[in-house]
Write an enzyme that holds these catalytic residues in place. Sequence first.
Site, PDB file in Angstrom:
ATOM      1  N   LYS A  13      69.787  74.950  -9.077  1.00 15.64           N
ATOM      2  CA  LYS A  13      70.826  74.646 -10.066  1.00 15.64           C
ATOM      3  C   LYS A  13      72.009  73.907  -9.434  1.00 15.64           C
ATOM      4  O   LYS A  13      72.455  72.882  -9.949  1.00 15.64           O
ATOM      5  CB  LYS A  13      71.337  75.947 -10.724  1.00 15.64           C
ATOM      6  CG  LYS A  13      70.257  76.783 -11.400  1.00 15.64           C
ATOM      7  CD  LYS A  13      70.827  78.037 -12.033  1.00 15.64           C
ATOM      8  CE  LYS A  13      71.462  79.000 -11.050  1.00 15.64           C
ATOM      9  NZ  LYS A  13      70.521  79.594 -10.065  1.00 15.64           N
ATOM     10  N   ARG A  88      74.627  84.479 -17.650  1.00 13.25           N
ATOM     11  CA  ARG A  88      73.637  85.251 -16.894  1.00 13.25           C
ATOM     12  C   ARG A  88      73.209  86.504 -17.638  1.00 13.25           C
ATOM     13  O   ARG A  88      72.354  87.237 -17.141  1.00 13.25           O
ATOM     14  CB  ARG A  88      74.243  85.661 -15.554  1.00 13.25           C
ATOM     15  CG  ARG A  88      73.777  84.821 -14.373  1.00 13.25           C
ATOM     16  CD  ARG A  88      74.565  85.291 -13.164  1.00 13.25           C
ATOM     17  NE  ARG A  88      73.922  85.087 -11.916  1.00 13.25           N
ATOM     18  CZ  ARG A  88      74.152  84.055 -11.093  1.00 13.25           C
ATOM     19  NH1 ARG A  88      74.952  83.093 -11.440  1.00 13.25           N
ATOM     20  NH2 ARG A  88      73.546  83.991  -9.940  1.00 13.25           N
ATOM     21  N   ARG A 127      69.057  78.344   3.032  1.00  9.37           N
ATOM     22  CA  ARG A 127      70.195  77.624   2.429  1.00  9.37           C
ATOM     23  C   ARG A 127      71.410  77.653   3.352  1.00  9.37           C
ATOM     24  O   ARG A 127      71.732  78.681   3.927  1.00  9.37           O
ATOM     25  CB  ARG A 127      70.561  78.255   1.084  1.00  9.37           C
ATOM     26  CG  ARG A 127      71.844  77.648   0.489  1.00  9.37           C
ATOM     27  CD  ARG A 127      71.950  77.877  -0.986  1.00  9.37           C
ATOM     28  NE  ARG A 127      72.156  79.276  -1.354  1.00  9.37           N
ATOM     29  CZ  ARG A 127      72.226  79.701  -2.617  1.00  9.37           C
ATOM     30  NH1 ARG A 127      72.109  78.840  -3.619  1.00  9.37           N
ATOM     31  NH2 ARG A 127      72.394  80.973  -2.882  1.00  9.37           N
ATOM     32  N   ARG A 160      75.674  81.894   3.402  1.00 12.06           N
ATOM     33  CA  ARG A 160      76.383  82.813   2.516  1.00 12.06           C
ATOM     34  C   ARG A 160      76.022  84.259   2.842  1.00 12.06           C
ATOM     35  O   ARG A 160      74.881  84.550   3.158  1.00 12.06           O
ATOM     36  CB  ARG A 160      76.013  82.520   1.057  1.00 12.06           C
ATOM     37  CG  ARG A 160      76.927  81.501   0.404  1.00 12.06           C
ATOM     38  CD  ARG A 160      76.424  81.033  -0.928  1.00 12.06           C
ATOM     39  NE  ARG A 160      75.999  82.110  -1.826  1.00 12.06           N
ATOM     40  CZ  ARG A 160      75.543  81.908  -3.058  1.00 12.06           C
ATOM     41  NH1 ARG A 160      75.462  80.664  -3.533  1.00 12.06           N
ATOM     42  NH2 ARG A 160      75.167  82.902  -3.817  1.00 12.06           N
ATOM     43  N   ARG A 171      69.045  90.366  -5.884  1.00 17.57           N
ATOM     44  CA  ARG A 171      69.497  89.342  -6.839  1.00 17.57           C
ATOM     45  C   ARG A 171      68.337  88.871  -7.711  1.00 17.57           C
ATOM     46  O   ARG A 171      68.520  88.585  -8.889  1.00 17.57           O
ATOM     47  CB  ARG A 171      70.136  88.176  -6.094  1.00 17.57           C
ATOM     48  CG  ARG A 171      71.535  88.535  -5.569  1.00 17.57           C
ATOM     49  CD  ARG A 171      71.957  87.660  -4.417  1.00 17.57           C
ATOM     50  NE  ARG A 171      72.037  86.268  -4.771  1.00 17.57           N
ATOM     51  CZ  ARG A 171      71.845  85.265  -3.911  1.00 17.57           C
ATOM     52  NH1 ARG A 171      71.560  85.513  -2.646  1.00 17.57           N
ATOM     53  NH2 ARG A 171      71.955  84.022  -4.318  1.00 17.57           N
TER      54      ARG A 171
HETATM   55  P1  ADP Z   1      72.877  81.972  -6.974  1.00 23.58           P
HETATM   56  O1  ADP Z   1      72.692  80.851  -7.927  1.00 23.58           O
HETATM   57  O2  ADP Z   1      72.369  81.694  -5.617  1.00 23.58           O
HETATM   58  O3  ADP Z   1      72.402  83.286  -7.519  1.00 23.58           O
HETATM   59  P2  ADP Z   1      75.737  82.050  -7.550  1.00 23.58           P
HETATM   60  O4  ADP Z   1      76.614  81.315  -6.632  1.00 23.58           O
HETATM   61  O5  ADP Z   1      75.490  81.501  -8.912  1.00 23.58           O
HETATM   62  O6  ADP Z   1      74.391  82.286  -6.750  1.00 23.58           O
HETATM   63  O7  ADP Z   1      76.280  83.531  -7.748  1.00 23.58           O
HETATM   64  C1  ADP Z   1      76.620  84.351  -6.644  1.00 23.58           C
HETATM   65  C2  ADP Z   1      77.055  85.721  -7.145  1.00 23.58           C
HETATM   66  O8  ADP Z   1      78.230  85.589  -7.960  1.00 23.58           O
HETATM   67  C3  ADP Z   1      76.048  86.430  -8.047  1.00 23.58           C
HETATM   68  O9  ADP Z   1      75.083  87.150  -7.308  1.00 23.58           O
HETATM   69  C4  ADP Z   1      76.974  87.347  -8.866  1.00 23.58           C
HETATM   70  O10 ADP Z   1      77.381  88.486  -8.114  1.00 23.58           O
HETATM   71  C5  ADP Z   1      78.196  86.475  -9.063  1.00 23.58           C
HETATM   72  N1  ADP Z   1      78.105  85.679 -10.305  1.00 23.58           N
HETATM   73  C6  ADP Z   1      78.046  84.319 -10.418  1.00 23.58           C
HETATM   74  N2  ADP Z   1      77.951  83.933 -11.701  1.00 23.58           N
HETATM   75  C7  ADP Z   1      77.958  85.087 -12.440  1.00 23.58           C
HETATM   76  C8  ADP Z   1      77.877  85.360 -13.833  1.00 23.58           C
HETATM   77  N3  ADP Z   1      77.761  84.374 -14.737  1.00 23.58           N
HETATM   78  N4  ADP Z   1      77.896  86.658 -14.225  1.00 23.58           N
HETATM   79  C9  ADP Z   1      78.023  87.658 -13.333  1.00 23.58           C
HETATM   80  N5  ADP Z   1      78.100  87.473 -12.009  1.00 23.58           N
HETATM   81  C10 ADP Z   1      78.072  86.194 -11.553  1.00 23.58           C
HETATM   82  P1  ADP Z   2      70.785  77.700  -6.997  1.00 22.36           P
HETATM   83  O1  ADP Z   2      72.115  77.030  -7.247  1.00 22.36           O
HETATM   84  O2  ADP Z   2      69.884  77.650  -8.196  1.00 22.36           O
HETATM   85  O3  ADP Z   2      70.934  79.082  -6.441  1.00 22.36           O
HETATM   86  P2  ADP Z   2      70.506  75.732  -4.830  1.00 22.36           P
HETATM   87  O4  ADP Z   2      70.691  74.432  -5.523  1.00 22.36           O
HETATM   88  O5  ADP Z   2      71.625  76.252  -4.007  1.00 22.36           O
HETATM   89  O6  ADP Z   2      70.025  76.857  -5.880  1.00 22.36           O
HETATM   90  O7  ADP Z   2      69.189  75.616  -3.946  1.00 22.36           O
HETATM   91  C1  ADP Z   2      68.772  76.695  -3.102  1.00 22.36           C
HETATM   92  C2  ADP Z   2      68.251  76.131  -1.773  1.00 22.36           C
HETATM   93  O8  ADP Z   2      67.034  75.429  -1.995  1.00 22.36           O
HETATM   94  C3  ADP Z   2      69.194  75.132  -1.113  1.00 22.36           C
HETATM   95  O9  ADP Z   2      69.100  75.316   0.270  1.00 22.36           O
HETATM   96  C4  ADP Z   2      68.639  73.772  -1.533  1.00 22.36           C
HETATM   97  O10 ADP Z   2      68.885  72.787  -0.538  1.00 22.36           O
HETATM   98  C5  ADP Z   2      67.146  74.045  -1.661  1.00 22.36           C
HETATM   99  N1  ADP Z   2      66.493  73.307  -2.760  1.00 22.36           N
HETATM  100  C6  ADP Z   2      67.030  72.959  -3.963  1.00 22.36           C
HETATM  101  N2  ADP Z   2      66.113  72.307  -4.719  1.00 22.36           N
HETATM  102  C7  ADP Z   2      64.972  72.242  -3.983  1.00 22.36           C
HETATM  103  C8  ADP Z   2      63.664  71.686  -4.207  1.00 22.36           C
HETATM  104  N3  ADP Z   2      63.357  71.072  -5.364  1.00 22.36           N
HETATM  105  N4  ADP Z   2      62.761  71.816  -3.220  1.00 22.36           N
HETATM  106  C9  ADP Z   2      63.060  72.446  -2.049  1.00 22.36           C
HETATM  107  N5  ADP Z   2      64.270  72.983  -1.781  1.00 22.36           N
HETATM  108  C10 ADP Z   2      65.227  72.895  -2.731  1.00 22.36           C
END
Ligand code: ADP
Ligand code: ADP
Length: 215
Positions: A13, A88, A127, A160, A171
């Site tokens: 995303k 979410r 990541r 992270r 998660r």
């Molecule tokens: P990822 O896409 O890798 O799960 P995010 O950066 O979107 O990570 O979110 C990291 C953390 O921030 C989540 O595990 C949660 O604790 C919190 N968080 C982010 N967005 C939301 C949301 N919309 N509702 C509740 N918690 C959130």
């Molecule tokens: P999200 O925001 O949904 O948690 P990220 O965009 O941070 O996910 O992507 C998670 C990890 O996977 C990052 O290290 C990113 O570089 C990698 N990644 C993202 N898209 C792809 C893909 N299509 N194929 C392989 N790795 C990817």
Amino acid sequence: MKLILLGPPGAGKGTQAKMLTERYRIPQISTGDILRAAVKEGTPMGVKAKGYMDAGGLVPDEVVVGIVRERLQQSDCQNGFILDGFPRTVAQADALNSTLADLDKNLDAVISLEVDPEALVERLTGRRTCRDCGRGFHVTFDPPAVAGKCDACQGELIQRDDDKEETIRKRLEVYRAQTEPLVAYYRSAGLLSAIDGMQDIQVVKNKILAVLAAK
Ligand code: ADP
Ligand code: ADP
Ligand code: ZN
């Protein structure tokens, strides 16, 4: 373009949102980024959120709903926005509907990125995130030009705290229980486009652009 990027942690995303902000000149609204900034600054909201985030759980709905409600009213959201990591929960999606109705805005699309669970773990453990601008990289799948340095701003790349295997598993469970129901929610609203997120970053990007071009 007013859109939601939906998908489990690691689906891509953030990566795709960064690309879309450049293409459409609209802001990426990442609740995760906003919460991490609040934690770093030690604001009251950040202090409250930190425990939930470290444990891999969700921050309470009212906190994130408030963040997004305020953010959507800023002038840079006039021509559109990309919601990344919000909503979410069904309660957040319902709250978003009423916020958008109040602002007289409609969603154009909800893009759901579909990725296998095993691939998610590999993506999240590899990541690396820029400490300064938040851009994401992957040690294998999307490495920076210079190891440990952000291509965009030269900032230091860090792992992270919640990208450790144990927290990742938690998660992913939370995603399945609380967030996955939103796929059906937006499908029945006629807004959902599912995209195979297992392909290369560039392929996924082109598929998203094709979906949006048809809107
Ligand atoms: P990822 O896409 O890798 O799960 P995010 O950066 O979107 O990570 O979110 C990291 C953390 O921030 C989540 O595990 C949660 O604790 C919190 N968080 C982010 N967005 C939301 C949301 N919309 N509702 C509740 N918690 C959130
Ligand atoms: P999200 O925001 O949904 O948690 P990220 O965009 O941070 O996910 O992507 C998670 C990890 O996977 C990052 O290290 C990113 O570089 C990698 N990644 C993202 N898209 C792809 C893909 N299509 N194929 C392989 N790795 C990817
Ligand atoms: Zn950077």
